[in-house]
Design an enzyme around this catalytic site. Structure first.
Site, mmCIF file in Angstrom:
data_model
loop_
_atom_site.group_PDB
_atom_site.id
_atom_site.type_symbol
_atom_site.label_atom_id
_atom_site.label_comp_id
_atom_site.label_asym_id
_atom_site.label_seq_id
_atom_site.Cartn_x
_atom_site.Cartn_y
_atom_site.Cartn_z
ATOM 1 N N ALA A 44 0.814 -1.224 0.000
ATOM 2 C CA ALA A 44 0.000 0.000 0.000
ATOM 3 C C ALA A 44 0.842 1.266 0.000
ATOM 4 C CB ALA A 44 -0.933 0.007 1.213
ATOM 5 N N ARG A 94 10.218 7.837 -2.421
ATOM 6 C CA ARG A 94 11.596 8.053 -2.884
ATOM 7 C C ARG A 94 11.863 7.532 -4.295
ATOM 8 N NH1 ARG A 94 15.610 5.746 1.103
ATOM 9 N NH2 ARG A 94 13.917 4.780 2.259
ATOM 10 N N LYS A 142 5.265 1.795 -6.707
ATOM 11 C CA LYS A 142 6.585 1.180 -6.534
ATOM 12 C C LYS A 142 6.597 -0.309 -6.860
ATOM 13 C CE LYS A 142 8.407 0.655 -2.345
ATOM 14 N NZ LYS A 142 9.154 1.018 -1.112
ATOM 15 N N GLN A 158 -6.245 -0.335 1.732
ATOM 16 C CA GLN A 158 -5.933 0.348 2.983
ATOM 17 C C GLN A 158 -5.864 1.824 2.599
ATOM 18 O OE1 GLN A 158 -1.924 0.030 4.348
ATOM 19 N NE2 GLN A 158 -2.461 0.243 6.513
ATOM 20 N N TYR A 186 6.111 -8.711 1.480
ATOM 21 C CA TYR A 186 6.105 -7.301 1.084
ATOM 22 C C TYR A 186 6.288 -7.180 -0.425
ATOM 23 C CZ TYR A 186 6.505 -6.798 6.061
ATOM 24 O OH TYR A 186 6.234 -6.889 7.399
ATOM 25 N N ASN A 203 13.529 0.960 -2.003
ATOM 26 C CA ASN A 203 12.882 2.230 -1.675
ATOM 27 C C ASN A 203 13.245 3.347 -2.627
ATOM 28 O OD1 ASN A 203 11.486 1.520 0.856
ATOM 29 N ND2 ASN A 203 13.567 1.057 1.523
ATOM 30 N N ALA A 228 19.650 -10.438 -52.484
ATOM 31 C CA ALA A 228 19.739 -9.182 -51.737
ATOM 32 C C ALA A 228 18.675 -8.197 -52.201
ATOM 33 C CB ALA A 228 21.123 -8.576 -51.935
ATOM 34 N N SER A 275 18.081 -10.642 -57.093
ATOM 35 C CA SER A 275 18.236 -9.473 -56.222
ATOM 36 C C SER A 275 17.276 -8.353 -56.598
ATOM 37 C CB SER A 275 19.663 -8.939 -56.332
ATOM 38 O OG SER A 275 20.549 -9.900 -55.820
ATOM 39 N N ALA A 279 16.522 -10.626 -61.588
ATOM 40 C CA ALA A 279 16.831 -9.518 -60.674
ATOM 41 C C ALA A 279 16.070 -8.261 -61.084
ATOM 42 C CB ALA A 279 18.333 -9.254 -60.691
HETATM 43 C C1 UD1 Z 1 9.249 -2.375 8.911
HETATM 44 C C2 UD1 Z 1 9.310 -3.057 10.274
HETATM 45 C C3 UD1 Z 1 10.771 -3.100 10.731
HETATM 46 C C4 UD1 Z 1 11.617 -3.809 9.704
HETATM 47 C C5 UD1 Z 1 11.459 -3.156 8.335
HETATM 48 C C6 UD1 Z 1 12.150 -3.973 7.284
HETATM 49 C C7 UD1 Z 1 7.225 -2.509 11.373
HETATM 50 C C8 UD1 Z 1 6.563 -1.650 12.368
HETATM 51 N N1 UD1 Z 1 8.529 -2.314 11.199
HETATM 52 O O1 UD1 Z 1 9.673 -1.040 9.113
HETATM 53 O O2 UD1 Z 1 10.856 -3.776 11.968
HETATM 54 O O3 UD1 Z 1 12.985 -3.763 10.106
HETATM 55 O O4 UD1 Z 1 10.055 -3.089 7.988
HETATM 56 O O5 UD1 Z 1 12.126 -3.271 6.074
HETATM 57 O O6 UD1 Z 1 6.580 -3.350 10.769
HETATM 58 N N2 UD1 Z 1 2.940 -0.764 4.421
HETATM 59 C C9 UD1 Z 1 1.607 -0.794 4.083
HETATM 60 N N3 UD1 Z 1 0.728 -0.107 4.859
HETATM 61 C C10 UD1 Z 1 1.118 0.618 5.945
HETATM 62 C C11 UD1 Z 1 2.477 0.631 6.267
HETATM 63 C C12 UD1 Z 1 3.371 -0.074 5.478
HETATM 64 O O7 UD1 Z 1 1.216 -1.429 3.106
HETATM 65 O O8 UD1 Z 1 0.247 1.197 6.587
HETATM 66 C C13 UD1 Z 1 3.894 -1.488 3.582
HETATM 67 C C14 UD1 Z 1 4.818 -0.533 2.868
HETATM 68 O O9 UD1 Z 1 4.360 -0.286 1.564
HETATM 69 C C15 UD1 Z 1 6.128 -1.277 2.843
HETATM 70 C C16 UD1 Z 1 6.063 -2.205 4.022
HETATM 71 O O10 UD1 Z 1 4.702 -2.263 4.407
HETATM 72 O O11 UD1 Z 1 6.238 -2.079 1.699
HETATM 73 C C17 UD1 Z 1 6.942 -1.775 5.175
HETATM 74 O O12 UD1 Z 1 6.517 -0.508 5.614
HETATM 75 P P1 UD1 Z 1 7.519 0.577 6.133
HETATM 76 O O13 UD1 Z 1 6.747 1.706 6.679
HETATM 77 O O14 UD1 Z 1 8.529 0.832 5.105
HETATM 78 O O15 UD1 Z 1 8.176 -0.217 7.332
HETATM 79 P P2 UD1 Z 1 9.519 0.164 8.019
HETATM 80 O O16 UD1 Z 1 9.354 1.430 8.760
HETATM 81 O O17 UD1 Z 1 10.624 0.053 7.082
#
Ligand code: UD1
Ligand code: CA
Length: 454
Positions: free
Chosen positions: A10, A15, A22, A73, A100, A224, A377, A402, A420
């Site tokens: 989601a 970045r 993404k 979401q 993920y 990212n 050719a 050709s 040709a």
């Molecule tokens: C999360 C973990 C962290 C871990 C890291 C690894 C938690 C709280 N933390 O942190 O322990 O080391 O991943 O990369 O889980 N996403 C959603 N909906 C949301 C939030 C996130 O779909 O509401 C998805 C994002 O698109 C992303 C993934 O979940 O693909 C991780 O979310 P992100 O906020 O990047 O987690 P981190 O803060 O990196």
């Protein structure tokens, strides 16, 4: 074991600075989320729920035919909140695996181990990192049991020094998750509902949490930014090149090959530098590919050679054919055994019979060419009248001189000869000679024009 897979996808991917969500950006030619879905499906009879938000419509569209469920979401309130969106669909007694969409290279084998480890309680995949900045740290007690995960922003100095980090990938009982997720709080530094908080929760209920170390940091790496995408691309290409070489393929330089899809090779295949393989490509025994070639969705049978700078797409190539240099085989090209397509020749929807040759500078499209035909050719099949495409048929052993234009629809009989420079608009009988060009006149003593005096 009933496996419910939840794929989080989601996030915005700020970045990446892209209009494309993404998870639709490719690694090795395949969108990241597609890789994750494929891997999840390889685990067996799984039910997959993808949590989408940013770019939801595009993601839905792209995977509409994959038999996965999408849940939206609307606001990204944290990973715990994201998984909670899928909780209503958990099947009773299922093991839930959280993946993920932006961690595309995770391997099925590691996920199997994780699922096995999640038999008695939650299991999380962790990895040792020299520089753990940004990740949640795995806190273990003095006897090594997992206690909790602490996010970087919530961590004190001692916790920050821990080098074992959370990859985010975990497996746990769906029944337990469904109970725990609605009770998560967002009372933390980021004001998010952390999925990771289920670890502390589990421990406090006396249910041990297993930590399974990932073998290879690449398989748990996330993307990212464009730079991370490019880094992962190189790493994957390196991995793919290595496994080709391990299987007996000669790569003249393993750092200069790109496989964007799947490439399968029989024994003693040799690939020169700067070749790109897209989609599904398979190469038979002893196939040799020269430098700077692009091959997409094609099969080349045993002993075929492709010379430098050739492009082959959607073609079926028989044994011991020779292609190029500088040839372009477009979709629907079929070459039979020993056929030759030489430099600056373009083919499209063309069946070329065994041993036939189109050695130089020709266009052969919408054509059925028999065996042992020689196409000179500069021969063009004029297949398009501006509205419709028409067929050119050339019989076995015909000889096309050709610079011939074959105005389709037209047939040239077996063994016929075309002089040709002919423009052929009517059928040519087998064994006949067709001459269709202006007669040559010679004027003796011809006076060339002279320059006018000013
Ligand atoms: C999360 C973990 C962290 C871990 C890291 C690894 C938690 C709280 N933390 O942190 O322990 O080391 O991943 O990369 O889980 N996403 C959603 N909906 C949301 C939030 C996130 O779909 O509401 C998805 C994002 O698109 C992303 C993934 O979940 O693909 C991780 O979310 P992100 O906020 O990047 O987690 P981190 O803060 O990196
Ligand atoms: Ca975050």
């Amino acid at each position: 074991m009933t496996i419910d897979v939840v794929i989080l996808a989601a996030g915005k991917g700020t970045r990446m600075h892209s209009d494309l969500p993404k998870v639709l950006h490719p690694i090795g030619g395949i969108p990241m989320l597609e890789r994750v879905i494929d891997t999840a499906m390889s685990l067996g009879e799984v039910q997959i729920t993808v949590v989408i938000g940013h770019g939801a419509e595009l993601v839905r569209e792209r995977f509409a035919d994959r038999g996965v469920r999408f849940v939206e979401q609307a606001q990204q309130l944290g990973t715990g909140h994201a998984v909670a969106q899928a909780a209503p669909y958990f099947r009773a007694g299922a093991n839930v695996l959280v993946l993920y969409g932006d961690v595309p290279l995770v391997k099925a084998g590691s996920l199997q181990s994780l699922l096995s480890a999640a038999d008695c309680g939650p299991a999380l995949m962790s990895v040792e990192m020299a520089n753990p900045a940004g990740y949640g740290r795995i806190v273990r007690d003095s006897s090594g049991r997992v206690q909790s995960i602490v996010e970087e922003k919530d961590a004190d100095a001692d916790t920050l020094a821990i080098s074992e980090v959370n990859t985010g990938i975990l497996a746990a009982s769906g029944d337990l998750l469904a109970r725990w997720l609605p009770e998560l709080s967002c009372d933390n530094a980021q004001g998010e509902y952390y999925l990771t908080d289920i670890v502390g929760r589990s421990v406090s209920e006396g249910i041990a949490v297993a930590g399974v170390l990932a073998s290879d940091p690449l398989e748990v790496a996330g993307v990212n930014s464009r730079a991370q995408q490019a880094q992962m691309e190189r790493a994957l290409q390196h991995q793919q090149a290595t496994s080709l070489m391990n299987a007996g393929v000669t790569l003249l330089d393993p750092a200069r090959i790109d496989i964007r899809g799947s490439l399968t090779c029989d024994t003693d295949v040799s690939i020169d530098i700067n070749c790109i393989f897209e989609g599904t490509v398979s190469l038979g025994k002893g196939v040799k590919i020269g430098p700077n070639c692009l091959l997409k969705n094609c099969h080349l049978a045993d002993g075929t050679r492709v010379e430098a700078n050739s492009i082959i797409e959607g073609a079926e190539v028989g044994e011991t054919c020779t292609i190029g240099p500088f040839a372009r085989l477009r979709p629907g090209t079929e070459l039979s055994t020993g056929a030759k397509v030489g430099n600056f020749v373009e083919t499209k929807k063309a069946k070329i019979g065994a041993g036939s040759k189109i050695n130089h500078l020709s266009y052969v499209g919408d054509a059925l060419v028999g065996e042992a035909v020689n196409i000179g050719a500069g021969t063009i099949t004029c297949n398009y009248d501006g509205v419709n495409k028409s067929l050119t048929e050339i019989g076995d052993q015909a000889f096309i001189g050709s610079n011939t234009a074959l105005v389709a629809p037209v047939t040239v009989g077996a063994g016929a000869t075309i002089a040709a420079g002919s423009t052929i608009t009517r059928a040519v009988d087998p064994e006949a000679l067709a001459v269709a060009r202006g007669k040559q006149r010679n004027i003796s003593g011809w006076q060339r024009p002279t320059k006018k005096q000013k």
